[in-house]
Scaffold this motif. Sequence first.
Motif, PDB file in Angstrom:
ATOM      1  N   ASP A 129       0.859  -1.189   0.000  1.00 42.61           N
ATOM      2  CA  ASP A 129       0.000   0.000   0.000  1.00 42.61           C
ATOM      3  C   ASP A 129       0.893   1.236   0.000  1.00 42.61           C
ATOM      4  N   LEU A 130       0.804   2.021  -1.065  1.00 45.68           N
ATOM      5  CA  LEU A 130       1.661   3.202  -1.213  1.00 45.68           C
ATOM      6  C   LEU A 130       0.986   4.482  -0.724  1.00 45.68           C
ATOM      7  N   VAL A 160      -1.393  -1.147  -4.294  1.00 42.12           N
ATOM      8  CA  VAL A 160      -2.436  -0.162  -4.008  1.00 42.12           C
ATOM      9  C   VAL A 160      -1.835   1.223  -4.137  1.00 42.12           C
ATOM     10  N   HIS A 161      -2.317   1.997  -5.096  1.00 39.61           N
ATOM     11  CA  HIS A 161      -1.799   3.363  -5.303  1.00 39.61           C
ATOM     12  C   HIS A 161      -2.809   4.422  -4.913  1.00 39.61           C
ATOM     13  N   GLY A 162      -4.055   4.049  -4.682  1.00 36.09           N
ATOM     14  CA  GLY A 162      -5.083   4.991  -4.269  1.00 36.09           C
ATOM     15  C   GLY A 162      -5.845   5.581  -5.445  1.00 36.09           C
ATOM     16  N   LYS A 175      -1.130   7.051  -9.395  1.00 35.27           N
ATOM     17  CA  LYS A 175      -1.647   6.043 -10.332  1.00 35.27           C
ATOM     18  C   LYS A 175      -0.818   5.963 -11.608  1.00 35.27           C
ATOM     19  N   GLY A 176      -0.642   7.074 -12.310  1.00 35.15           N
ATOM     20  CA  GLY A 176       0.125   7.067 -13.556  1.00 35.15           C
ATOM     21  C   GLY A 176       1.582   6.738 -13.330  1.00 35.15           C
ATOM     22  N   ARG A 177       2.128   7.227 -12.224  1.00 40.72           N
ATOM     23  CA  ARG A 177       3.543   6.947 -11.940  1.00 40.72           C
ATOM     24  C   ARG A 177       3.757   5.464 -11.672  1.00 40.72           C
ATOM     25  N   GLY A 202      -8.227   1.905  -7.613  1.00 39.79           N
ATOM     26  CA  GLY A 202      -7.136   2.353  -6.741  1.00 39.79           C
ATOM     27  C   GLY A 202      -6.024   1.341  -6.582  1.00 39.79           C
ATOM     28  N   ALA A 203      -6.042   0.282  -7.404  1.00 33.31           N
ATOM     29  CA  ALA A 203      -5.008  -0.747  -7.236  1.00 33.31           C
ATOM     30  C   ALA A 203      -4.774  -1.471  -8.560  1.00 33.31           C
TER      31      ALA A 203
END
Length: 213
Positions: A129-130, A160-162, A175-177, A202-203
């Motif tokens: 989870d980032l 998980v990037h949110g 997300k894009g990164r 988000g993931a």
Amino acid sequence: MKVRALADLKTLQKVIAQRAAAEAAAREAERLHALRMDREKRLFELAVGPVRPLPHHRRVIHPPAPVSTEPRQRQLDEHAVMREALSDEFDVETLLHTDEALSFRRPGLGPDVTRKLREGHWSIQKHIDLHGLRTDEAREALGRFVREAHQLGLRCVRVVHGKGLGSPGRTPVLKGRVQRWLVQKKEVLAFVQARPAEGGAGALVVLLKPVGR
């Protein structure tokens, strides 16, 4: 009794005489040794000339520091490689194929790979989870997570990037990164957007290469 006392006295005198002779012999040996050393010193001075002892500078010789067995340089090298490999400027579109569902698969893999990934053909074995991490922290954490998961032989993981609901403008920052970073990792074969129960938009669900390939 007088005869016995006289015998004892003679024995004592003999012991004393033997001890005195031994001490005299020891002193004589020391004297002869000192004479020999003095003679050798004089012979040395005659051969090389007058000598003078070196001054004592009271220097302290410290033993060398123990060498650490920790592979520090290798860790630094891996850290540097990870930072260089995961670039924010990497253009996904120039090398990779993405579809409308934001999935990705390496060239040479068929569409069935991403389909099976979406359907849960591979069970998620670990996740990261980032949320709450700065960009640099998230990049390094993701790179380390993917590398270690691959080394452990894991095939399917979740990142998980949110959804960016708490970000300014309610736009996802990571997300894009995360997508750019993942496609630059050689351990990654494919990824798809997670199913709603697994984080949805988000993931990402990521398929990793088998160990040794």
